[in-house]
Design a protein around this motif. Structure first.
Motif, PDB file in Angstrom:
ATOM      1  N   GLY A 304      39.168   7.178  58.131  1.00  0.00           N
ATOM      2  CA  GLY A 304      38.876   5.889  58.742  1.00  0.00           C
ATOM      3  C   GLY A 304      39.516   5.698  60.105  1.00  0.00           C
ATOM      4  O   GLY A 304      38.994   4.962  60.948  1.00  0.00           O
ATOM      5  N   ASP A 305      40.669   6.340  60.355  1.00  0.00           N
ATOM      6  CA  ASP A 305      41.361   6.212  61.639  1.00  0.00           C
ATOM      7  C   ASP A 305      41.908   7.595  62.011  1.00  0.00           C
ATOM      8  O   ASP A 305      43.093   7.890  61.855  1.00  0.00           O
ATOM      9  CB  ASP A 305      42.491   5.186  61.545  1.00  0.00           C
ATOM     10  CG  ASP A 305      43.068   4.821  62.908  1.00  0.00           C
ATOM     11  OD1 ASP A 305      42.772   5.525  63.891  1.00  0.00           O
ATOM     12  OD2 ASP A 305      43.823   3.839  62.994  1.00  0.00           O
ATOM     13  N   PHE A 306      41.037   8.421  62.541  1.00  0.00           N
ATOM     14  CA  PHE A 306      41.415   9.811  62.827  1.00  0.00           C
ATOM     15  C   PHE A 306      42.492   9.885  63.901  1.00  0.00           C
ATOM     16  O   PHE A 306      43.361  10.756  63.857  1.00  0.00           O
ATOM     17  CB  PHE A 306      40.186  10.603  63.266  1.00  0.00           C
ATOM     18  CG  PHE A 306      40.491  12.031  63.621  1.00  0.00           C
ATOM     19  CD1 PHE A 306      40.713  12.969  62.627  1.00  0.00           C
ATOM     20  CD2 PHE A 306      40.574  12.433  64.951  1.00  0.00           C
ATOM     21  CE1 PHE A 306      41.009  14.285  62.950  1.00  0.00           C
ATOM     22  CE2 PHE A 306      40.860  13.739  65.280  1.00  0.00           C
ATOM     23  CZ  PHE A 306      41.075  14.665  64.280  1.00  0.00           C
ATOM     24  N   LEU A 307      42.476   8.991  64.880  1.00  0.00           N
ATOM     25  CA  LEU A 307      43.466   9.033  65.953  1.00  0.00           C
ATOM     26  C   LEU A 307      44.873   8.818  65.408  1.00  0.00           C
ATOM     27  O   LEU A 307      45.826   9.491  65.833  1.00  0.00           O
ATOM     28  CB  LEU A 307      43.140   7.975  67.008  1.00  0.00           C
ATOM     29  CG  LEU A 307      44.069   7.926  68.224  1.00  0.00           C
ATOM     30  CD1 LEU A 307      43.973   9.225  69.021  1.00  0.00           C
ATOM     31  CD2 LEU A 307      43.734   6.733  69.116  1.00  0.00           C
ATOM     32  N   PHE A 308      45.005   7.897  64.472  1.00  0.00           N
ATOM     33  CA  PHE A 308      46.302   7.629  63.859  1.00  0.00           C
ATOM     34  C   PHE A 308      46.812   8.839  63.092  1.00  0.00           C
ATOM     35  O   PHE A 308      48.017   9.100  63.038  1.00  0.00           O
ATOM     36  CB  PHE A 308      46.187   6.410  62.938  1.00  0.00           C
ATOM     37  CG  PHE A 308      47.464   6.034  62.249  1.00  0.00           C
ATOM     38  CD1 PHE A 308      48.648   5.932  62.946  1.00  0.00           C
ATOM     39  CD2 PHE A 308      47.471   5.757  60.880  1.00  0.00           C
ATOM     40  CE1 PHE A 308      49.823   5.577  62.306  1.00  0.00           C
ATOM     41  CE2 PHE A 308      48.638   5.405  60.234  1.00  0.00           C
ATOM     42  CZ  PHE A 308      49.817   5.311  60.957  1.00  0.00           C
ATOM     43  N   PHE A 309      45.905   9.608  62.507  1.00  0.00           N
ATOM     44  CA  PHE A 309      46.282  10.823  61.796  1.00  0.00           C
ATOM     45  C   PHE A 309      46.574  11.977  62.753  1.00  0.00           C
ATOM     46  O   PHE A 309      47.546  12.735  62.570  1.00  0.00           O
ATOM     47  CB  PHE A 309      45.160  11.217  60.829  1.00  0.00           C
ATOM     48  CG  PHE A 309      45.286  12.603  60.261  1.00  0.00           C
ATOM     49  CD1 PHE A 309      46.234  12.886  59.288  1.00  0.00           C
ATOM     50  CD2 PHE A 309      44.467  13.627  60.709  1.00  0.00           C
ATOM     51  CE1 PHE A 309      46.353  14.167  58.771  1.00  0.00           C
ATOM     52  CE2 PHE A 309      44.580  14.901  60.192  1.00  0.00           C
ATOM     53  CZ  PHE A 309      45.524  15.176  59.228  1.00  0.00           C
TER      54      PHE A 309
END
Length: 340
Positions: A304-309
């Motif tokens: 859902g939030d690839f940038l955060f990962f």
């Protein structure tokens, strides 16, 4: 036929430096340290790694001041009310995971906290834990390695068996199994409770340091076996120097090169270890950020939030690779026979 000396004098070429004959002021020798620094500077990859490591350290030092003066805000939530930056699924609003001028790396799912602020502030705690554990491990390994290598005999045998015994323990499993009891014990002697940052961070430092010295001790022992045969050590023994003086005044200054390389290779290992332990739930707990617990939190939002990962994982990778390349570069620079 012998050529007269006067003819040889007249045929000498002029000195291209313009220095008077017999003047050696233009000739300067280079020490081994200077030669090593020159070799290091010529290695572009090592210089780039050195720049990244220096930047990482400076950011870690500056982050607490930036938080104190309000430049960074790693703790404020933006998940309620009209100012909420999250949608109904607790994910950042917008197509780019909440990226904006105010939040260059987006916001954290579930809480809406600024990701950039948390990562920069997390560098401070990850650096403090890795650096402290590295110092403990190197201090123990160096002292025991010097004693073992110089003394020999039964002393060497006892330290060698202690090394073998320590290496036989599964460090990660023991750290996980003893974490509750260990943190509770540490909390009795340090300020804060079992869920506070200082006891949890100190426990990780203590375990990593106490289980990380054997490999360093073996490296130092091998170096001491060579150094102890040199003339200045024999002279110190003949003059009646005490053992501590021989250890720390005569032998230790000659181990700075392997110590420097060992330090630059141990630091990235402990940065990775802190991230791995935080992922397993051991160490500093949120809301206080470290690179490890940020990465642990991001796993739940990898889709859902690839940038955060991706961002904390990428930062850990860059830091670890830079430290490793820096260590390789220093080792090659200190060894004239080394070749990549």
């Amino acid at each position: 036929m012998t050529v007269p000396a006067s003819n040889l004098e007249s045929e000498r070429l002029p000195d291209p430096t313009g220095a008077p004959e017999g003047d050696t002021s233009k000739i300067a020798g280079k020490s081994p340290t200077k030669l090593a620094m020159d070799r290091f500077r010529r290695d572009r990859l090592s210089m780039i790694s050195f720049s990244v490591v220096v930047l990482y350290i400076l950011v870690g030092i500056a982050a607490p001041f930036l938080v104190h003066f309000g430049v960074l805000d790693p703790f404020t939530n933006h998940n309620t009310g009209q100012d909420s930056l999250l949608d109904v699924n607790s994910l950042p609003k917008g197509e780019w995971w909440g990226v904006s001028w105010d939040h260059p790396l987006g916001v954290e799912p579930g809480s809406g906290r600024d990701v950039l602020s948390r990562m920069v502030y997390g560098i401070t705690f990850s650096l403090a834990i890795a650096l402290s554990a590295t110092i403990v491990a190197i201090a123990l390994g160096t002292v025991l390695g010097i004693i073992s290598g110089f003394s020999g005999g039964w002393v060497d045998a006892i330290i060698g068996r202690a090394i073998d015994l320590t290496l036989s323990f599964p460090v990660t499993l023991m750290l996980l199994a003893l974490s509750s009891m260990g943190v509770a014990t540490v909390a009795k002697f340090l300020p804060g409770g079992e869920s506070d940052d200082i006891p949890n961070g100190f426990y990780v430092v203590l375990v990593l340091g106490l289980f990380g010295w054997p490999g360093i001790a073996r490296i130092m022992r091998g170096q001491v076996l060579s150094v102890r045969e040199r003339e200045f050590v024999d002279a110190a023994v003949l003059m009646g120097a005490s053992r501590p003086r021989i250890y720390f005044k005569e032998i230790l200054p000659n181990l700075w090169a392997p110590l420097l390389v060992t330090f630059t290779l141990t630091m990235p290992a402990y940065i990775s270890a802190e991230a791995a332990l935080s992922f397993l739930g051991v160490g500093i707990v949120p809301p206080t950020p470290t690179l490890g617990n940020i990465l642990r939190s991001s796993i739940n939002y990898s889709i859902g939030d690839f940038l955060f990962f991706f961002t904390p994982a990428f930062l850990i990778m860059v830091i670890v690779v830079s430290f490793n390349l820096l260590g390789d570069g220093i080792r090659d620079a200190l060894d004239p026979k080394a070749a990549r």
